[in-house]
Design an enzyme around this catalytic site. Structure first.
Site, PDB file in Angstrom:
ATOM      1  CD  GLU A  21      -2.679   0.470   0.201  1.00 36.46           C
ATOM      2  OE1 GLU A  21      -2.536   1.820  -0.105  1.00 36.46           O
ATOM      3  OE2 GLU A  21      -4.560  -0.378  -0.120  1.00 36.46           O
ATOM      4  CG  ASN A 151      -8.791   2.552   0.712  1.00 38.73           C
ATOM      5  OD1 ASN A 151      -7.351   2.809   0.249  1.00 38.73           O
ATOM      6  ND2 ASN A 151      -9.202   1.130   0.617  1.00 38.73           N
ATOM      7  CG  ASP A 202      -7.321  -0.865  -2.213  1.00 37.72           C
ATOM      8  OD1 ASP A 202      -6.924   0.519  -1.834  1.00 37.72           O
ATOM      9  OD2 ASP A 202      -7.903  -1.703  -1.704  1.00 37.72           O
TER      10      ASP A 202
END
Length: 295
Positions: A21, A151, A202
């Site tokens: 991430e 997100n 996301d």
């Protein structure tokens, strides 16, 4: 209907991430950075030489902002820290949800004003446990609450619009901003309703044309939306659980994409060992570099 493009890129880094991430790129050093959140690692890749380093962290870091060649800001489950790039030394910059030990940081991105937006969530993605914050010169301001998985935090090139999503809901929101401060100047409104699609919305980045590039968790893809919210393209990615993109390269014309192995069983990984790897998408983009965080 969006045009679907098969993967034409490459594996940028073969190290499998449990939860890759928060990628970003520092053009002054030619270095890409990203996190393995659950592994408590910060990954560093010098693009030109291929030199790779993995830095162990004492917390779960999730997002990074560049301050200078020698200093970074890291968001984590323990707060916001300044990191010395030469020594790895960490100094607390600001507290973040000290009263909520069950939470951790998640997606974050720099606003053109030099402010940082960062989202938080429950460690088990508990419903409504998280929030989104604005951080400027060490001052933390809560903007949005009651979010399960924050997100897609990104901003229009002029800084006048901000975007975010709760991945559990899959409704990408747009909020008008004061371009000088990165603070909201009005109420958030629905921008893209993606509740009927496979997987979850996301991490995202917004390019120089105002197009949003979104990593679609569970779909193995990066989706491209134009400035009006139209879904114009889908680019397939070998890792099913794509997590977040970042513009990389000397002119920000390439796209790095992280992915995750979290919750995948041994059979799924054996069938596709590229789950969790970090990719270059293989398409030319009109990207832009992240602003520096201002101390």
């Amino acid at each position: 209907m969006a045009t679907v493009f098969p993967f034409a890129g490459r594996v940028l880094d073969e190290t499998p991430m449990t939860l890759g991430e928060g990628p970003t790129f520092d053009p002054s050093t030619g270095t890409a950075w990203w996190f393995n959140i659950l592994g408590r690692e910060l990954h560093e890749l010098h693009l030109a030489s291929g030199r790779k380093a993995v830095h162990a962290l004492p917390f779960m870091g999730s997002a990074l902002a560049v301050i200078s060649d020698s200093k970074q800001l890291i968001a984590s489950d323990d707060g916001l820290f300044l990191r010395d790039t030469a020594t790895g030394g960490l100094t607390l910059h600001a507290a973040l949800e000290n009263d909520l030990p069950g939470n951790r940081s998640n997606d974050g991105r720099m606003h053109p004003s030099g402010a940082f937006w960062i989202g938080t969530m429950g460690r088990k993605a508990e419903i409504g446990a998280g929030s989104i914050y604005h951080v400027a010169k060490g001052v933390v301001t809560k903007l949005i609450g009651d979010i399960s998985i924050p997100n897609s935090i990104c901003f229009s090139p002029d800084g006048a619009s901000g975007y975010y999503v709760d991945t559990k809901v899959n409704r990408l929101m747009r909020v008008p901003l004061d371009a000088q401060t990165g603070l909201p100047a009005g109420k958030a409104e629905l921008f893209i309703d993606s509740t009927d699609g496979k997987g979850g919305v996301d991490g995202s980045v917004c390019d120089a044309e105002g197009h949003i590039w979104n990593a679609r968790w569970g779909a193995g893809a990066v989706d491209r939306y134009d400035a009006n919210g139209n879904h114009i393209a889908r680019y397939e990615v070998p890792g099913r659980q794509t997590t977040c993109p970042a513009f990389i390269g000397a002119d920000a014309s390439r796209l790095l994409v992280t992915s995750a192995r979290e919750n995948l069983d041994e059979d799924a990984i054996a069938a596709n060992p590229q789950h969790g790897m970090t990719f270059e998408l293989g398409v030319e983009v009109k990207g832009r570099f992240e602003p520096l965080y201002r101390l």
